[in-house]
Scaffold this active site. Sequence first.
Site, PDB file in Angstrom:
ATOM      1  N   SER A 118       0.820  -1.206   0.000  1.00 11.95           N
ATOM      2  CA  SER A 118       0.000   0.000   0.000  1.00 11.95           C
ATOM      3  C   SER A 118       0.856   1.259   0.000  1.00 11.95           C
ATOM      4  O   SER A 118       0.334   2.364  -0.006  1.00 11.95           O
ATOM      5  CB  SER A 118      -0.905   0.006   1.234  1.00 11.95           C
ATOM      6  OG  SER A 118      -0.135  -0.173   2.410  1.00 11.95           O
ATOM      7  N   HIS A 139      -2.784  -3.071  -5.637  1.00  9.69           N
ATOM      8  CA  HIS A 139      -3.164  -2.809  -4.247  1.00  9.69           C
ATOM      9  C   HIS A 139      -4.678  -2.937  -4.071  1.00  9.69           C
ATOM     10  O   HIS A 139      -5.442  -2.057  -4.463  1.00  9.69           O
ATOM     11  CB  HIS A 139      -2.674  -1.410  -3.831  1.00  9.69           C
ATOM     12  CG  HIS A 139      -3.089  -1.017  -2.449  1.00  9.69           C
ATOM     13  ND1 HIS A 139      -3.414   0.280  -2.116  1.00  9.69           N
ATOM     14  CD2 HIS A 139      -3.242  -1.761  -1.313  1.00  9.69           C
ATOM     15  CE1 HIS A 139      -3.755   0.310  -0.831  1.00  9.69           C
ATOM     16  NE2 HIS A 139      -3.653  -0.904  -0.334  1.00  9.69           N
ATOM     17  N   GLU A 151      -5.937  -0.361  -6.766  1.00  9.16           N
ATOM     18  CA  GLU A 151      -4.953   0.610  -7.258  1.00  9.16           C
ATOM     19  C   GLU A 151      -3.906  -0.163  -8.044  1.00  9.16           C
ATOM     20  O   GLU A 151      -3.360  -1.154  -7.536  1.00  9.16           O
ATOM     21  CB  GLU A 151      -4.237   1.284  -6.079  1.00  9.16           C
ATOM     22  CG  GLU A 151      -4.868   2.541  -5.588  1.00  9.16           C
ATOM     23  CD  GLU A 151      -4.013   3.196  -4.495  1.00  9.16           C
ATOM     24  OE1 GLU A 151      -3.907   4.418  -4.527  1.00  9.16           O
ATOM     25  OE2 GLU A 151      -3.481   2.500  -3.609  1.00  9.16           O
ATOM     26  N   ASN A 189      -3.501   5.942   0.128  1.00  6.58           N
ATOM     27  CA  ASN A 189      -2.809   6.172   1.395  1.00  6.58           C
ATOM     28  C   ASN A 189      -2.100   7.518   1.452  1.00  6.58           C
ATOM     29  O   ASN A 189      -1.883   8.048   2.540  1.00  6.58           O
ATOM     30  CB  ASN A 189      -1.846   5.024   1.696  1.00  6.58           C
ATOM     31  CG  ASN A 189      -2.601   3.816   2.221  1.00  6.58           C
ATOM     32  OD1 ASN A 189      -3.580   3.953   2.935  1.00  6.58           O
ATOM     33  ND2 ASN A 189      -2.167   2.633   1.848  1.00  6.58           N
TER      34      ASN A 189
END
Length: 281
Positions: A118, A139, A151, A189
């Site tokens: 991540s 991800h 992702e 993130n």
Amino acid sequence: MVKTVGVLGAGQMGNGIAHVFAQFGYRVVIYDIAEAQLEKALATIQQNLERQAKKGAIPEGLVGETISRITATREMKDLAGVDFAVEAVTEHEPLKLDIFRRLDEIVQPGAILASNTSSIPITKIAAVTRRPEQVIGMHFMNPVPVMKLVEVIRGHATSDATFALTAELVGKLEKEMAVSQDYPGFIVNRVLIPMINEAVFALYEGIASAEDIDKGMKLGTNQPMGPLTLADFIGLDTVLAIANVLYDGFKDPKYRPCPLLVKMVNAGYLGRKSGRGFYTY
């Protein structure tokens, strides 16, 4: 063409990734060093499939079919024949780099190696292999069977063919893709962790109680759960690890982890998984 998928790591993310690939017809080999973790993963997949069937999300017959496509192993060499591998081990850079070095030696030359990281740069992971053009970030969001987003992150050397095949897989899993450049934290993130960290600072500085911080963000910005509840769900150790990746990667003080977050992780208050975080479970 991808027929068999290897999943490395049988934790929360690994079992979810194995679940969705098997559900959509792929043969899955799931690897972990711990027998107990593999047993727990298979039991969790079974429970989650049964829950889906009960809700009418999948046909009853798909539960047994899906489980039958999954093979568990404690030997990484059993991944030798996979067409596509997804690493989902702990968010710890030295461990991931070691896994990719070993995986590169074992898996057949044409296979693609993906990481569910991540936050750790894909370019850095790819550089320890002899096939950097076949390494990509994939991800998934937690819980994997429920969340629609994946992702996809191209490393510096990731080829167009690797990207195209990964994008095709995302579609076949009936998920949506968001494409990110290879910078620390990627999209989700990069935005989420500073928000959680700021909520921890608000608690640390005595601005409000954990309950009121969460209530403010839930009802004031229409989020399904407040940032401190979400941090407990993710795991405070994981939140801290990603915050450190952002801080180290950008060298910008705005990413500095809150001292309260560091102290809680040091105390073993990791959220739901330890029974105590910002709340008690």
